[in-house]
Design a protein around this motif. Structure first.
Motif, short mmCIF file in Angstrom:
data_model
loop_
_atom_site.label_atom_id
_atom_site.label_comp_id
_atom_site.label_asym_id
_atom_site.label_seq_id
_atom_site.Cartn_x
_atom_site.Cartn_y
_atom_site.Cartn_z
N VAL A 93 0.87 -1.17 0.00
CA VAL A 93 0.00 0.00 0.00
C VAL A 93 0.91 1.22 0.00
CG1 VAL A 93 -1.77 1.30 1.21
CG2 VAL A 93 -1.81 -1.21 1.24
N TYR A 94 0.69 2.11 -0.94
CA TYR A 94 1.50 3.30 -1.08
C TYR A 94 0.75 4.51 -0.50
CZ TYR A 94 5.02 0.96 -3.87
OH TYR A 94 6.03 0.13 -4.29
N TYR A 95 1.46 5.25 0.33
CA TYR A 95 0.89 6.40 1.01
C TYR A 95 1.61 7.68 0.62
CZ TYR A 95 -1.08 2.88 4.17
OH TYR A 95 -1.75 1.80 4.70
N CYS A 96 0.85 8.73 0.55
CA CYS A 96 1.38 10.07 0.31
C CYS A 96 1.46 10.78 1.66
CB CYS A 96 0.40 10.78 -0.63
SG CYS A 96 0.75 12.49 -0.98
N LYS A 97 2.55 11.51 1.86
CA LYS A 97 2.74 12.26 3.10
C LYS A 97 3.15 13.68 2.77
CE LYS A 97 6.01 12.67 6.93
NZ LYS A 97 7.29 12.15 7.46
N ALA A 98 2.55 14.62 3.49
CA ALA A 98 2.92 16.02 3.35
C ALA A 98 3.48 16.53 4.67
CB ALA A 98 1.69 16.85 2.96
N LEU A 99 4.56 17.28 4.60
CA LEU A 99 5.19 17.83 5.79
C LEU A 99 5.25 19.34 5.65
CD1 LEU A 99 6.57 16.95 8.45
CD2 LEU A 99 8.74 17.11 7.23
N THR A 100 4.64 20.04 6.61
CA THR A 100 4.64 21.49 6.55
C THR A 100 5.94 22.07 7.12
OG1 THR A 100 3.71 21.87 8.74
CG2 THR A 100 2.15 21.42 6.96
N VAL A 101 6.10 23.37 6.96
CA VAL A 101 7.26 24.05 7.51
C VAL A 101 7.32 23.88 9.03
CG1 VAL A 101 8.37 26.29 7.80
CG2 VAL A 101 7.33 25.70 5.62
N ALA A 102 6.15 23.81 9.64
CA ALA A 102 6.06 23.63 11.10
C ALA A 102 6.22 22.17 11.50
CB ALA A 102 4.72 24.17 11.59
N SER A 103 6.61 21.33 10.55
CA SER A 103 6.84 19.89 10.81
C SER A 103 5.58 19.15 11.22
CB SER A 103 7.94 19.69 11.86
OG SER A 103 9.17 20.19 11.39
N ILE A 104 4.45 19.58 10.73
CA ILE A 104 3.21 18.85 10.91
C ILE A 104 3.03 17.93 9.71
CG2 ILE A 104 0.71 19.01 11.14
CD1 ILE A 104 1.18 21.81 12.36
N ALA A 105 2.78 16.66 9.98
CA ALA A 105 2.66 15.67 8.92
C ALA A 105 1.20 15.31 8.67
CB ALA A 105 3.46 14.42 9.27
N TYR A 106 0.88 15.16 7.41
CA TYR A 106 -0.45 14.72 6.99
C TYR A 106 -0.27 13.52 6.07
CZ TYR A 106 -2.00 19.29 8.64
OH TYR A 106 -2.26 20.39 9.41
N TRP A 107 -1.20 12.57 6.19
CA TRP A 107 -1.12 11.34 5.41
C TRP A 107 -2.41 11.11 4.62
CZ3 TRP A 107 3.15 8.08 5.43
CH2 TRP A 107 4.11 8.33 6.41
N GLY A 108 -2.25 10.49 3.47
CA GLY A 108 -3.40 9.99 2.75
C GLY A 108 -3.77 8.61 3.25
N ARG A 109 -4.83 8.04 2.66
CA ARG A 109 -5.30 6.73 3.08
C ARG A 109 -4.64 5.58 2.34
NH1 ARG A 109 -11.74 7.12 4.54
NH2 ARG A 109 -11.53 8.76 6.11
N GLY A 110 -3.92 5.88 1.30
CA GLY A 110 -3.16 4.85 0.60
C GLY A 110 -3.84 4.31 -0.64
N THR A 111 -3.02 3.73 -1.51
CA THR A 111 -3.51 3.06 -2.71
C THR A 111 -2.72 1.77 -2.87
OG1 THR A 111 -3.98 3.32 -5.07
CG2 THR A 111 -1.95 4.34 -4.27
N GLN A 112 -3.41 0.70 -3.20
CA GLN A 112 -2.81 -0.63 -3.27
C GLN A 112 -2.11 -0.84 -4.60
OE1 GLN A 112 -2.95 -3.37 -0.85
NE2 GLN A 112 -1.33 -4.07 -2.25
N VAL A 113 -0.88 -1.31 -4.52
CA VAL A 113 -0.13 -1.72 -5.72
C VAL A 113 0.16 -3.21 -5.60
CG1 VAL A 113 2.03 -1.50 -6.99
CG2 VAL A 113 0.88 0.55 -6.12
N THR A 114 -0.27 -3.96 -6.59
CA THR A 114 -0.03 -5.40 -6.63
C THR A 114 0.79 -5.72 -7.87
OG1 THR A 114 -2.14 -5.81 -5.51
CG2 THR A 114 -1.10 -7.68 -6.63
N VAL A 115 1.88 -6.43 -7.69
CA VAL A 115 2.75 -6.81 -8.80
C VAL A 115 2.77 -8.33 -8.88
CG1 VAL A 115 5.01 -6.58 -9.87
CG2 VAL A 115 4.14 -4.75 -8.37
N SER A 116 2.13 -8.84 -9.90
CA SER A 116 2.00 -10.29 -10.00
C SER A 116 1.71 -10.68 -11.44
CB SER A 116 0.87 -10.77 -9.09
OG SER A 116 0.64 -12.15 -9.26
N SER A 117 2.20 -11.86 -11.81
CA SER A 117 1.90 -12.38 -13.14
C SER A 117 0.68 -13.29 -13.08
CB SER A 117 3.11 -13.13 -13.69
OG SER A 117 3.52 -14.14 -12.79
#
Length: 117
Positions: A93-117
């Motif tokens: 699961v891949y997540y996006c994170k944002a960090l402000t100048v004040a070092s406050i972090a925000y996260w997304g809920r994620g998106t699933q990546v599956t690698v398979s044949s």
């Protein structure tokens, strides 16, 4: 308040490509240090790539160097992760994170990546 929404995940065969997107609202993306993280089942969340707020310097974890590219479009307030030559070990699961100048972090809920044949 900053809100992050990831998209673009899915099922891909080994060697394939995906582009993840992270739409940012509530803050101007150019003023944020943005990162992609991932978490596979049973493993800790790890940093994959980061792009800095001021200088747009990109850094990557060793396992994705040369295959993944982090970028952002300030006009769309969106972060991207271009993933090429995907391997089964990239599945997570891949997540996006944002960090402000004040070092406050925000996260997304994620998106699933599956690698398979």
């Amino acid at each position: 308040q900053v809100q992050l929404v990831e998209s673009g995940g899915g099922l891909v065969q080994p060697g394939g490509s995906l582009r993840l997107s992270c739409a940012v609202s509530g803050f101007t993306i150019s003023r944020l240090t943005m990162s992609w993280y991932r978490q596979a089942p049973g493993k800790e969340r790890e940093s994959v790539a980061t792009i800095t707020r001021d200088s747009d310097i990109a850094t990557y974890t060793d396992s994705v160097k040369g295959r993944f590219t982090i970028s952002r479009d300030n006009t769309k307030n969106t972060l991207y992760l271009q993933m090429n030559s995907l391997k089964p070990e990239d599945a997570a699961v891949y997540y996006c994170k944002a960090l402000t100048v004040a070092s406050i972090a925000y996260w997304g809920r994620g998106t699933q990546v599956t690698v398979s044949s």
